[in-house]
Design a protein around this motif. Structure first.
Motif, short mmCIF file in Angstrom:
data_model
loop_
_atom_site.label_atom_id
_atom_site.label_comp_id
_atom_site.label_asym_id
_atom_site.label_seq_id
_atom_site.Cartn_x
_atom_site.Cartn_y
_atom_site.Cartn_z
N SER A 174 0.89 -1.26 -0.09
CA SER A 174 -0.07 0.18 0.11
C SER A 174 0.97 1.14 -0.23
O SER A 174 0.45 2.19 -0.60
N ASN A 197 -3.33 -2.36 3.09
CA ASN A 197 -3.16 -2.60 1.83
C ASN A 197 -4.38 -2.59 1.03
O ASN A 197 -4.49 -2.23 -0.03
N TYR A 198 -5.55 -3.17 1.54
CA TYR A 198 -6.69 -3.26 0.71
C TYR A 198 -7.23 -2.03 0.61
O TYR A 198 -7.91 -1.41 -0.55
N VAL A 199 -7.20 -0.96 1.52
CA VAL A 199 -7.65 0.35 1.67
C VAL A 199 -6.89 1.05 0.42
O VAL A 199 -7.58 1.89 -0.50
N ALA A 250 -5.26 -0.25 -2.15
CA ALA A 250 -5.85 -0.83 -3.58
C ALA A 250 -7.01 -0.42 -3.96
O ALA A 250 -7.36 -0.01 -5.14
N GLU A 251 -8.16 -0.47 -3.23
CA GLU A 251 -9.47 0.12 -3.54
C GLU A 251 -9.63 1.51 -3.81
O GLU A 251 -10.41 1.91 -4.53
N PHE A 252 -8.83 2.33 -3.04
CA PHE A 252 -8.48 3.63 -3.61
C PHE A 252 -7.95 3.82 -5.05
O PHE A 252 -8.50 4.98 -5.62
N LYS A 303 -8.22 1.90 -7.39
CA LYS A 303 -9.38 1.68 -8.51
C LYS A 303 -10.35 2.52 -8.38
O LYS A 303 -10.70 2.76 -9.49
N TYR A 304 -10.80 3.24 -7.38
CA TYR A 304 -11.74 4.25 -7.41
C TYR A 304 -11.03 5.46 -8.23
O TYR A 304 -11.83 5.99 -9.02
N TYR A 361 -4.64 -0.35 -12.36
CA TYR A 361 -4.97 -1.21 -11.47
C TYR A 361 -3.77 -1.47 -10.67
O TYR A 361 -2.81 -1.54 -11.13
N GLU A 390 -2.73 -4.39 -9.03
CA GLU A 390 -1.91 -5.36 -9.35
C GLU A 390 -1.07 -5.06 -10.64
O GLU A 390 -0.24 -5.88 -10.67
#
Length: 358
Positions: free
Chosen positions: A92, A155-157, A159-161, A163-164, A275, A277
Motif C-alpha cells: 500500500s 493494503n486493501y484500503v 488498493a481500492e482507492f 481502483k476508485y 489497477y 496489481e
C-alpha cells in the motif's frame, strides 16, 4: 521432552552464513518436491529458473528491472524489522507513492521541465508512502493496535482507492474508456536502456538508497535507537529513547522508500496509473523475503533483491515453457521464507538432547 531449545549466547559470521546457505538449500529441496508433484524434473526446473533470469542478456535486464522495486522496499522493510515492527503494508505504501507522483506529474508536469518534475515526483512519492506508513506506527504506539493487522488491512484500503481513482475522477480522457489515467508528459518519464525496460539511473538510485539506509542503521544514533528498540524496547525506554518519535520516523522512512518504488514503476514502466496489481506485481510482499534473506541489513537487500528478482523472471519463464501454474513463483517464495525463518530460529536458539533420569 528429550529435545529442548535453549537461547544461543553468540554466533560467528561463519555459522550465520552456513545456516543461511543450508536454509536456502532446504527451501530449494522443498520446492523440488513441489515440482515432482507436477511431474517435472526439479533439477531441470530450478536450472531453467536461473538460466532464464541470469543466463541471457535479455533475462538479466529483466531481472535488474524487477530488482529495483525489491531493493527499494526490502531495504526499507529491513529498517522497520530491525525494531521488530512488522510492516506488512509495503504494497500500500508503494501505491500511495504512485498516487502522489501521478498527481504531481499530471498537474505540474506540463508546466515544469524534466529535471524539475522528475525529482518532485520522487519527493512526492516518498511523502505519500511515508504518510501511509506513519498511520500504523501511531496506531501501535498510541492505541496498542497490532501492526501486522493494521498494515495488512491498509493494503486493501490503498488498493481500492487506486481502483476508485482510475475508474472515477482520474480516468484518462485519452484512454478510450480503459481504467487508466492519462499518460505522464514525455519529459516526466525516465529513459530506458535500449531494447529493455531497465532505467540505469533508477537502478543506481535504488542501490544508493539501500546503502544510505545501511549507514543509517549501523552508523547513526537514530539507527542505534532502532536496534535497541528491537532488542529490548523496555530497556530502550528506560535509557531515555523516545519510543513514539523513533517509531514514527522509522515507519516514515520505511514507507517513504516503498513509495519511491511506486514512483519508479510509474515513471519507468507504466507511464500512467492503473489497477494496483498492474502497478505492483506483489513487490511489497516479496520484499518481506528479501529483507529476511538479507539478514535485516539494508545493504544486503541489494543482493537478495537481485536473487528474488531472478526467481520472479525465471518463474514466469518456466510457467510458459513447462506449463506450470501461475502460483509457482508464490509457492517458491513462500517455501524459501519458511526455511529462512527456521534458520533464523536456529541462529538464536540451540537444540539440545537431554537424557531422561532413570
Amino acid at each position: 521432552m528429550p529435545l529442548q531449545t535453549l537461547p544461543r549466547e553468540k554466533t560467528t559470521p561463519r555459522f550465520t552464513v552456513l545456516v543461511l546457505l543450508l536454509s536456502l538449500l532446504a527451501g530449494l529441496c522443498a520446492v523440488g518436491i513441489v515440482f515432482l508433484t507436477y511431474g517435472v524434473n526439479p533439477f531441470f526446473a530450478i536450472y531453467e529458473i536461473f538460466r532464464s533470469s541470469f543466463g541471457s542478456a535479455f533475462g538479466f535486464k529483466e531481472t535488474l528491472t524487477k530488482a529495483i522495486p525489491l531493493i527499494f522496499i526490502g531495504s526499507g522493510l529491513a529498517l522497520a524489522y530491525k525494531a521488530k515492527f512488522w510492516n506488512i503494508g509495503a504494497e500500500s505504501q508503494l501505491l500511495w507513492g504512485a498516487i502522489f507522483a501521478t498527481w504531481i506529474g499530471l498537474n505540474w508536469g506540463p508546466h515544469l521541465p524534466g529535471p524539475v518534475i522528475i525529482p518532485l515526483m520522487f519527493l512526492g512519492g516518498f511523502i505519500g508512502g511515508a504518510l501511509w506508513g506513519i498511520i500504523p506506527a501511531v496506531f501501535k504506539v498510541k492505541f496498542g493496535i497490532n501492526e501486522v493487522i493494521s498494515t495488512l488491512m491498509l493494503n486493501y484500503v490503498a488498493a481500492e482507492f487506486v481502483k476508485y481513482l482510475v475508474v472515477g475522477p482520474w480516468k484518462g480522457a485519452t484512454k478510450y474508456g480503459y481504467p487508466y489515467t492519462d499518460d505522464l508528459p514525455d519529459h516526466a518519464i525516465l529513459k530506458l536502456m535500449e531494447y529493455s525496460r531497465i532505467s540505469i539511473p533508477l537502478l543506481i538510485f535504488s542501490v544508493l538508497v539501500a546503502l544510505t539506509l545501511c549507514f543509517v542503521v549501523y552508523r547513526t544514533r537514530f539507527g542505534y535507537e532502532v536496534r535497541v528498540i528491537g532488542e529490548n524496547s523496555e530497556a530502550g525506554k528506560y535509557a531515555g529513547i523516545d519510543f513514539f518519535k523513533t517509531t514514527v520516523l522509522m515507519m516514515a522512512i520505511s514507507g517513504g522508500v516503498a513509495g519511491l518504488a511506486g514512483v519508479g514503476e510509474l515513471t519507468a514502466i507504466h507511464k500512467h496509473l492503473s489497477y494496483p496489481e498492474t502497478i505492483s506485481a506483489g513487490y511489497g510482499f516479496t520484499a518481506i523475503i528479501v529483507a529476511w534473506l538479507g539478514r535485516l541489513n539494508p545493504g544486503f537487500a541489494i543482493l537478495s533483491g537481485l536473487f528474488f528478482a531472478g526467481i520472479i523472471v525465471g518463474g514466469d519463464a518456466i510457467q510458459m515453457s513447462m506449463g506450470l501454474p501461475a502460483a509457482t513463483v508464490n509457492v517458491f517464495n513462500g517455501l524459501i521464507l519458511v526455511f529462512l525463518i527456521m534458520g533464523d530460529f536456529l541462529l538464536s536458539h540451540r537444540i539440545v538432547y537431554k537424557r531422561r533420569a532413570k
